[in-house]
Enzyme design. Structure first.
Site, short mmCIF file in Angstrom:
data_model
loop_
_atom_site.label_atom_id
_atom_site.label_comp_id
_atom_site.label_asym_id
_atom_site.label_seq_id
_atom_site.Cartn_x
_atom_site.Cartn_y
_atom_site.Cartn_z
N ASN A 124 0.81 -1.22 0.00
CA ASN A 124 0.00 0.00 0.00
C ASN A 124 0.84 1.28 0.00
O ASN A 124 0.32 2.35 -0.29
CB ASN A 124 -1.02 -0.03 1.15
CG ASN A 124 -2.11 -1.05 0.88
OD1 ASN A 124 -2.27 -1.51 -0.26
ND2 ASN A 124 -2.85 -1.43 1.91
N ARG A 160 -7.42 -1.16 -7.08
CA ARG A 160 -7.95 -0.03 -6.33
C ARG A 160 -7.05 1.20 -6.46
O ARG A 160 -7.51 2.31 -6.72
CB ARG A 160 -8.02 -0.44 -4.84
CG ARG A 160 -8.77 0.52 -3.98
CD ARG A 160 -10.25 0.33 -4.18
NE ARG A 160 -10.99 1.46 -3.69
CZ ARG A 160 -12.19 1.79 -4.14
NH1 ARG A 160 -12.75 1.08 -5.09
NH2 ARG A 160 -12.82 2.81 -3.66
N CYS A 177 -10.42 -5.09 -4.04
CA CYS A 177 -11.18 -6.01 -3.18
C CYS A 177 -12.58 -5.46 -2.95
O CYS A 177 -12.78 -4.26 -2.75
CB CYS A 177 -10.47 -6.18 -1.85
SG CYS A 177 -8.94 -7.11 -2.00
N GLN A 230 -14.57 11.77 -0.92
CA GLN A 230 -13.60 12.65 -0.24
C GLN A 230 -12.43 13.00 -1.17
O GLN A 230 -11.87 14.09 -1.08
CB GLN A 230 -13.09 12.00 1.04
CG GLN A 230 -14.18 11.73 2.06
CD GLN A 230 -14.93 13.00 2.45
OE1 GLN A 230 -14.34 13.97 2.91
NE2 GLN A 230 -16.24 13.00 2.26
N ASP A 239 -7.02 -4.63 7.76
CA ASP A 239 -6.42 -5.60 6.83
C ASP A 239 -5.85 -6.83 7.55
O ASP A 239 -5.39 -7.78 6.90
CB ASP A 239 -5.34 -4.94 5.98
CG ASP A 239 -5.92 -3.86 5.06
OD1 ASP A 239 -7.15 -3.86 4.87
OD2 ASP A 239 -5.15 -3.03 4.55
N ILE A 267 -14.16 -0.08 9.82
CA ILE A 267 -13.72 0.60 8.60
C ILE A 267 -14.62 0.25 7.41
O ILE A 267 -15.14 1.12 6.73
CB ILE A 267 -12.25 0.25 8.26
CG1 ILE A 267 -11.33 0.49 9.47
CG2 ILE A 267 -11.78 1.06 7.03
CD1 ILE A 267 -11.20 1.91 9.94
C1 EPZ Z 1 -6.77 1.60 1.89
O1 EPZ Z 1 -7.95 1.56 1.11
C2 EPZ Z 1 -6.05 0.29 1.66
N1 EPZ Z 1 -5.76 0.18 0.24
C3 EPZ Z 1 -6.92 -0.88 2.12
O2 EPZ Z 1 -6.11 -2.04 2.00
C4 EPZ Z 1 -7.32 -0.69 3.59
O3 EPZ Z 1 -8.26 -1.67 3.95
C5 EPZ Z 1 -7.93 0.70 3.81
O4 EPZ Z 1 -7.05 1.74 3.28
C6 EPZ Z 1 -8.18 1.01 5.26
O5 EPZ Z 1 -6.99 0.92 5.98
C7 EPZ Z 1 -4.70 0.84 -0.25
O6 EPZ Z 1 -3.96 1.53 0.44
C8 EPZ Z 1 -4.45 0.66 -1.70
P1 EPZ Z 1 -9.98 4.39 2.89
P2 EPZ Z 1 -8.76 2.89 0.81
O7 EPZ Z 1 -10.20 5.46 1.89
O8 EPZ Z 1 -7.80 4.02 0.70
C9 EPZ Z 1 -14.60 5.53 3.64
C10 EPZ Z 1 -5.68 -4.35 1.56
O9 EPZ Z 1 -6.14 -5.47 1.88
N2 EPZ Z 1 -14.42 6.49 2.54
O10 EPZ Z 1 -9.03 4.66 4.02
O11 EPZ Z 1 -9.67 2.61 -0.32
C11 EPZ Z 1 -14.58 4.08 3.17
O12 EPZ Z 1 -15.84 3.67 2.74
C12 EPZ Z 1 -6.61 -3.20 1.43
O13 EPZ Z 1 -4.49 -4.13 1.33
C13 EPZ Z 1 -15.42 7.39 2.24
O14 EPZ Z 1 -16.50 7.38 2.83
O15 EPZ Z 1 -9.58 3.04 2.16
C14 EPZ Z 1 -14.10 3.36 4.42
O16 EPZ Z 1 -15.19 3.16 5.26
C15 EPZ Z 1 -7.90 -3.42 0.89
N3 EPZ Z 1 -15.22 8.28 1.20
C16 EPZ Z 1 -13.16 4.37 5.09
O17 EPZ Z 1 -13.49 5.63 4.52
C17 EPZ Z 1 -14.05 8.32 0.52
O18 EPZ Z 1 -13.92 9.17 -0.38
C18 EPZ Z 1 -11.67 4.12 4.90
O19 EPZ Z 1 -11.39 3.98 3.50
C19 EPZ Z 1 -13.03 7.43 0.84
C20 EPZ Z 1 -13.23 6.51 1.85
#
Ligand code: EPZ
Length: 433
Positions: free
Chosen positions: A23, A93, A117, A126, A305, A327
């Site tokens: 990541n 992603r 995923c 956001q 994760d 999350i």
């Molecule tokens: C990152 O995903 C990671 N992926 C994910 O890793 C990880 O599960 C996640 O962060 C949380 O730690 C990468 O870094 C490539 P978020 P990301 O934006 O960035 C909400 C793995 O197994 N949200 O931090 O997509 C969302 O729905 C994976 O390696 C909004 O509402 O996650 C969630 O509830 C899969 N609006 C929370 O925030 C937005 O615009 C956190 O999502 C963005 C997110």
């Protein structure tokens, strides 16, 4: 079509070296788009997601060349296109980081909506809010994110949710924005700090990464740089849990132990012995595990994760454990697969109650996503008899040479092709230019 065959109940022992963080790498590679010269990225994990991202970079015109298995040279000077809509972009992603990077470089970007995923709704509102605040017009048309700006101007952006992706994407787009950008309620994950460090090494002016307020002062140019990716916190955690579940004694090397604090604390509560060194953690378990409760949170909380792997571990511990997933709204889809081993888990919304003490036995199960696949491997290592894990491609997206690393620790694991023949690890087959 490949599968893993695993014969369980072999205590793991020895040392395992952890690869670079997926990541972090998937944020650092798109950042190269904004450099004015060649960059070399070292300690890249040799995994499917990185190869997809390399393809996506080449498709917009970057010249990429592997210098060794884990070092990639990327020349961004020939990038002419601000449009990234190929399958390699759609299938992962993190390709959404190309929006921030292309917008930063060209003031325009068209990037296919990302895949990755599937554990429920994964909004990007956001990210879009941040681009708009910087002065871009943003729309989503026919599955493509479109962002155009006459100029980008620094702005104050408060994230409604703590988002890794939005924090990185806004940081990328703000590097060349005139004036000061602040991101409040920013995510603090180690991979955000890693991406900011890389950008600063190239000449960006970013302060506060790793805290919840990040301040970016716009600069006019980024130079080339050579950068080493941090170790993968989640891969390290998966091997720590594998040691615990098998009653093993494993030294997990080439890591930053501080990043593992939330897991180390939980494994100690569960009766494992945790010995920390400068760049390693040794996890010793006598097999008598005691259950605990887990609540996933943004860093420095317990990482979502590692949640699936912990469900597998709690299944064989003594007592009842409660897991609260804060999350992702739907990250318990894999539980039905764990039940095939005899795990006793009840899910109600975002809470899973794990009744420990299950006498788990080998099963045929399907990986439904990357970390769900890791959880099946944890189960299989503890189970009596043989397990067959299907959909190994999910696991290959994020774990480098997992069967080699596990075999070195004493696990009985083999990769076979669709005809049941022992297969070459496709992860090892380099696409070296
Ligand atoms: C990152 O995903 C990671 N992926 C994910 O890793 C990880 O599960 C996640 O962060 C949380 O730690 C990468 O870094 C490539 P978020 P990301 O934006 O960035 C909400 C793995 O197994 N949200 O931090 O997509 C969302 O729905 C994976 O390696 C909004 O509402 O996650 C969630 O509830 C899969 N609006 C929370 O925030 C937005 O615009 C956190 O999502 C963005 C997110």
């Amino acid at each position: 079509m490949e599968r893993f065959l695993i014969n369980g109940q072999k205590p793991l022992s020895g040392e395992v070296y952890i690869s670079g963080a997926k990541n972090a790498a998937v944020a650092v590679i798109p950042a190269v788009v904004m450099a004015s010269d060649v960059c070399v990225i070292d300690n890249l994990p040799n995994i499917e997601d990185i190869r997809s991202l390399k393809d996506a970079m080449e498709n917009i015109g970057a010249k990429c060349e592997y210098l060794s298995e884990h070092s990639l040279s990327i020349n961004p000077t020939a990038i002419k296109s601000y449009i990234a809509t190929t399958d390699s972009v759609r299938n992962m992603r993190a390709s959404y980081y190309l929006v921030g990077a292309l917008l930063g470089r060209f003031k325009k970007a068209e990037v296919a909506l990302p895949g990755g995923c599937n554990f429920g709704n994964r909004p990007i509102d956001q990210h879009l809010k941040g681009f708009k605040a910087l002065g871009a017009k943003v729309s989503i048309e026919n599955g493509i994110i479109k962002a155009y700006a006459d100029e980008l101007k620094g702005a104050s952006i408060y994230l409604d949710v703590v988002s890794v992706g939005a924090t990185v994407n806004i940081m990328l787009a703000a590097v060349f924005a005139e004036g000061i950008t602040t991101i409040e309620n920013a995510a603090k994950e180690p991979h955000i700090v890693d991406c900011a460090n890389f950008l600063n090494m190239m000449g960006a002016n970013i302060k506060g990464a790793g805290t919840d307020v990040i301040r970016i002062i716009g600069v006019e140019k980024l130079n080339g740089a050579r950068y080493t990716i941090i170790p993968d916190q989640i891969e390290a955690g998966t091997y720590m849990i594998a040691s615990a579940v098998t009653g093993g004694d494993v030294v997990v090397r080439n890591i930053i132990p501080k990043h593992m604090d939330p897991l180390s604390a939980k494994l100690s509560e569960m009766n494992c012995e945790i010995i920390e060194g400068d760049d390693y953690i040794r996890v010793k378990s006598n097999g008598n595990l005691i259950s605990t409760n887990i609540k996933t949170r943004a860093y420095p909380g317990f990482p979502t994760d590692l949640q699936p792997q912990m469900t597998a571990l709690l299944s064989v511990a003594e007592g009842t454990g409660v897991i609260t997933e804060n999350i992702w709204e739907n990250r318990f889809q894999y539980i039905d697969e764990l039940k095939r081993f005899g795990c006793n888990v009840t899910v109600e919304g975002r809470v899973a109650v794990v009744e420990g003490g299950a006498k788990i036995t080998g099963a045929t199960a399907k990986a439904t996503d990357l970390r769900a696949g890791a959880a099946l491997i944890i189960c299989a290592l503890a189970a009596k008899g043989q397990t067959i894990i299907e959909n190994t491609r999910f696991i290959d997206r994020g774990y480098e040479c997992i069967e080699h690393k596990l075999r070195n620790l004493g696990a009985d694991i083999t990769r076979v092709d669709k005809n049941g023949k022992i297969s070459e690890n496709t992860v090892l087959i380099q696409k070296v230019n």
